[in-house]
Design a protein around this motif. Structure first.
Motif, PDB file in Angstrom:
ATOM      1  N   ALA A  34       1.287   6.202  -6.971  1.00  0.00           N
ATOM      2  CA  ALA A  34       0.328   7.500  -7.163  1.00  0.00           C
ATOM      3  C   ALA A  34       0.857   8.855  -7.027  1.00  0.00           C
ATOM      4  O   ALA A  34      -0.150   9.211  -8.220  1.00  0.00           O
ATOM      5  N   ASP A  35       1.325   9.558  -5.888  1.00  0.00           N
ATOM      6  CA  ASP A  35       1.316  10.107  -5.919  1.00  0.00           C
ATOM      7  C   ASP A  35       2.200  11.371  -6.744  1.00  0.00           C
ATOM      8  O   ASP A  35       2.060  12.346  -7.659  1.00  0.00           O
ATOM      9  N   ALA A  47       2.572   1.616  -3.989  1.00  0.00           N
ATOM     10  CA  ALA A  47       1.372   2.056  -4.205  1.00  0.00           C
ATOM     11  C   ALA A  47       1.149   4.088  -4.253  1.00  0.00           C
ATOM     12  O   ALA A  47       0.697   4.090  -5.157  1.00  0.00           O
ATOM     13  N   SER A  48       0.734   4.152  -2.906  1.00  0.00           N
ATOM     14  CA  SER A  48       0.273   5.032  -2.430  1.00  0.00           C
ATOM     15  C   SER A  48       1.925   6.281  -2.986  1.00  0.00           C
ATOM     16  O   SER A  48       1.293   7.695  -3.801  1.00  0.00           O
ATOM     17  N   ARG A  49       3.100   5.814  -3.104  1.00  0.00           N
ATOM     18  CA  ARG A  49       4.033   6.867  -3.669  1.00  0.00           C
ATOM     19  C   ARG A  49       3.820   6.889  -5.140  1.00  0.00           C
ATOM     20  O   ARG A  49       4.394   7.867  -5.756  1.00  0.00           O
ATOM     21  N   GLN A  86       0.904  -1.292   0.435  1.00  0.00           N
ATOM     22  CA  GLN A  86      -0.089   0.348  -0.198  1.00  0.00           C
ATOM     23  C   GLN A  86       0.615   1.168  -0.141  1.00  0.00           C
ATOM     24  O   GLN A  86       0.725   2.329  -0.349  1.00  0.00           O
ATOM     25  N   ARG A  87       1.571   1.668   0.771  1.00  0.00           N
ATOM     26  CA  ARG A  87       2.530   2.002   0.903  1.00  0.00           C
ATOM     27  C   ARG A  87       3.797   2.352  -0.684  1.00  0.00           C
ATOM     28  O   ARG A  87       3.764   3.835  -0.912  1.00  0.00           O
TER      29      ARG A  87
END
Length: 92
Positions: free
Chosen positions: A71-72, A67-69, A64-65
């Motif tokens: 996406a950012d 994927a979030s990075r 998740q971390r």
């Protein structure tokens, strides 16, 4: 000494009574001991499952971390491109 010998049958009777009571208590406790063992085994199994779940949750947290990075980074790239192309403007 004779008084000691005279009390011997009483002592033996009391000792037998105590042994009988101890055996009766042991018999009564045996099913509880078995239930406690079974519960302990189940708790051990649950502990192992919880450990595995914790490991999987840790891996999911890493995914998740990441994927979030990602996406950012992609979102910032889209914003930068839109602003460069004049399709987006800073909010005032």
């Amino acid at each position: 000494m004779e008084q000691f010998k005279a009390q011997q049958p009483q002592r033996e009777a009391m000792e037998k009574q105590m042994r009988d009571q101890a055996e009766q208590i042991r018999k009564q406790m045996e099913p509880l001991v078995q239930k406690m063992r079974a519960l302990g085994e189940k708790q051990g199994d649950l502990g192992r499952l919880q450990g595995e779940l914790g490991r999987q949750q840790g891996l999911l947290g890493i995914q998740q971390r990441d994927a979030s990075r990602e996406a950012d980074v992609k979102m910032q790239s889209l914003i930068d491109r839109a602003m460069k192309d004049g399709k987006a403007h800073p909010v005032r």
